[in-house]
Design an enzyme around this catalytic site. Structure first.
Site, PDB file in Angstrom:
ATOM      1  CB  SER A  82      -0.876  -0.006   1.247  1.00 36.97           C
ATOM      2  OG  SER A  82      -0.053   0.182   2.383  1.00 36.97           O
ATOM      3  CE  LYS A  83      -1.121   6.979  -2.812  1.00 36.05           C
ATOM      4  NZ  LYS A  83      -2.528   7.287  -2.950  1.00 36.05           N
ATOM      5  NE  ARG A  84       0.516   0.496   6.303  1.00 37.80           N
ATOM      6  CZ  ARG A  84       0.962  -0.708   6.652  1.00 37.80           C
ATOM      7  NH1 ARG A  84       2.039  -0.820   7.382  1.00 37.80           N
ATOM      8  NH2 ARG A  84       0.321  -1.794   6.274  1.00 37.80           N
TER       9      ARG A  84
END
Ligand code: GLU
Length: 467
Positions: free
Chosen positions: A241-243
């Site tokens: 994910s973006k994280r």
């Protein structure tokens, strides 16, 4: 048979790092076999597709030097052809019109949910029904007839043989009631028309492959070979994910990574060639094959990418890095004199070994970019305010003014001789000297810096530091 692969992104978002890896694998596989790598923009979802996303995809691929053969194909331009194929299937009784209302479909979905089975949702109620019974005023969709029993096996080039029971495959829609083709139909027709021999893509498309296989067969076409590559996970094992760094490719460009480092990193993410870590584009083309793509998800690791980037920075031509840094400087509103540009290029080998990305490189290079007077940080000021610093610098400046040759070795010799004759440790000289030359307390070798700066600029900085 000559190999044709394609990268088929939907321009509903930017080119993210997983998509870039899919593109890379398609590119390398095609080049390895002397074939073609095609690009197809799957923009049939007109509402969610944007020009901005298309531009980001084209730019991202170009930045990564994943050059596609010929012009890119826009799937939305082929809609007439998709409809023609749907009509043909209808004429051959391999597809049929379905007049189900949204309510009926909702009922079927509910029923399937209740029974909890993974078998088909659509119950095929218009499959063999007489079209004369069609209700008035309902625009039908067109559905493909899927096999009713048996099973389907796909010999996937990454996943191996994968089998699904055909009772999980429902008669899916190929043409919507407004006459627009569905993704499933568009992909199959375009792959056929573009001569695609190998569809290499994320394993989130594995389920689609079974449906597409039957659609190819219904059209009388050969199904391309499939290779479904595992998705990328974050360092913690969860879906990327973006994280975790699941950003658009342009974010990596902005973070100061070099494209060859990103490509090398993505290549190693899920594919291996013995213990090799640093793999050039030419080697990758020579070595790449689908047999060495792993079946389990690879984990994205920013530190590894950074380390590879540091390696590629050291390999990069100084002029190329200087251009990147000058663009950074321009973006920051800094004007750089021609003399400073020359210093930057000459000093690059000494700077580059200390940086992990081009932004760090830019920061490190600032003392080359500005002309005297340079800005001083607090530590540099302290060093210049230190006991006897001014006297040392002024005596040293005098000695340097007399130097007969101006290169690293000669300057090193002068400084050592100067320290000895003044009964000082070299460090006592080096500290204020570094501060005067760079405005900082950390830098590459001061002798290298003086050699790059040249005599006039060096003396000007020493003079300035004493004032
Ligand atoms: N357009 C699809 C996507 O972006 C890919 C379709 C395919 O590779 O077959 O996920």
């Amino acid at each position: 048979m000559s190999v044709v692969t394609r990268f088929a992104p939907s321009p509903t978002g930017f080119l993210h790092i997983g998509g870039a890896r899919t593109a890379l694998f398609n590119y390398l596989f095609a080049k390895h076999y002397g074939g073609q790598f095609l690009l197809r923009i799957e923009d049939t979802d007109r509402k969610r597709s944007t020009d901005e996303a298309i531009q980001a995809i084209l730019h991202g691929l170009s930045w990564l030097a994943l050059d596609w053969d010929g012009d890119e194909t826009y799937q939305s331009h082929n809609a007439d052809r998709h409809r023609e194929v749907a009509d043909q299937l209808l004429a051959e009784d391999k597809a049929y019109r379905c007049y189900c209302t949204p309510e009926e479909l909702a009922e079927m979905r509910e029923k399937a949910r209740e029974s909890g089975s993974s078998t088909r949702i659509y119950d095929g109620r218009w499959r063999d029904r007489d079209p004369a019974e069609a209700p008035a005023g309902v625009d039908p969709v067109i559905r493909i007839k899927m096999p009713l029993d048996g099973q389907t096996t796909i010999a996937d080039l990454v996943q191996g043989e994968v089998t699904r029971s055909n009772d999980t495959l429902d008669d899916f829609i190929i043409l919507r009631s407004d006459g627009s083709p569905t993704y499933m139909l568009a992909v199959v027709v375009d792959d056929q028309d573009m001569g695609v021999t190998h569809a290499i893509r994320g394993d989130d498309h594995l389920n689609n492959a079974f449906r597409q296989h039957h659609l190819f067969a219904a059209c009388g076409w050969e199904t391309p070979a499939f290779a479904h590559i595992p998705l990328i996970h974050g360092a913690d094992g969860a879906k990327l994910s973006k994280r975790h760094g699941a950003l658009g490719v342009e974010a990596y460009e902005e973070m100061g990574f070099l494209p060859e480092a990103v490509c090398n990193y993505l290549l190693r993410l899920g594919w291996s060639h013995g213990d090799d870590e640093i793999i050039s584009r030419d080697q990758a083309i020579e070595w790449f094959d689908l047999a060495n793509v792993g079946r389990s998800p690879a984990r994205f690791d920013m530190d590894k990418l950074s380390n590879l980037n540091a390696h590629y920075l050291k390999d990069a031509a100084p002029l190329r890095l200087a251009a990147i840094i000058l663009a950074d400087a321009e973006a920051a509103g800094t004007t750089v004199s021609p003399a400073a540009e020359e210093r930057l290029v000459a000093g690059m080998p000494g700077l580059v070994s200390r940086a992990k990305n081009t932004h760090e490189l830019y920061d490190l290079s600032k003392f080359y970019l500005s002309d005297t007077p340079i800005t001083m940080n607090n530590k540099a000021r302290d060093a210049l305010d230190g006991d006897g610093a001014h006297e040392v610098l002024s005596a040293l400046a005098e000695r340097l003014g007399e130097a007969t040759s101006w290169n690293e070795d000669a300057l090193d010799g002068i400084a050592r001789e100067f320290a000895e004759s003044h009964d000082m440790k070299l460090g006592k000289i080096a500290q204020p000297l570094r501060a005067a030359l760079t405005g900082s307390n950390v830098s590459p070798s001061i002798f290298e810096i003086m050699a790059v700066l040249g005599r006039d600029e060096t003396l000007a900085r020493l003079e300035n530091a004493r004032n």
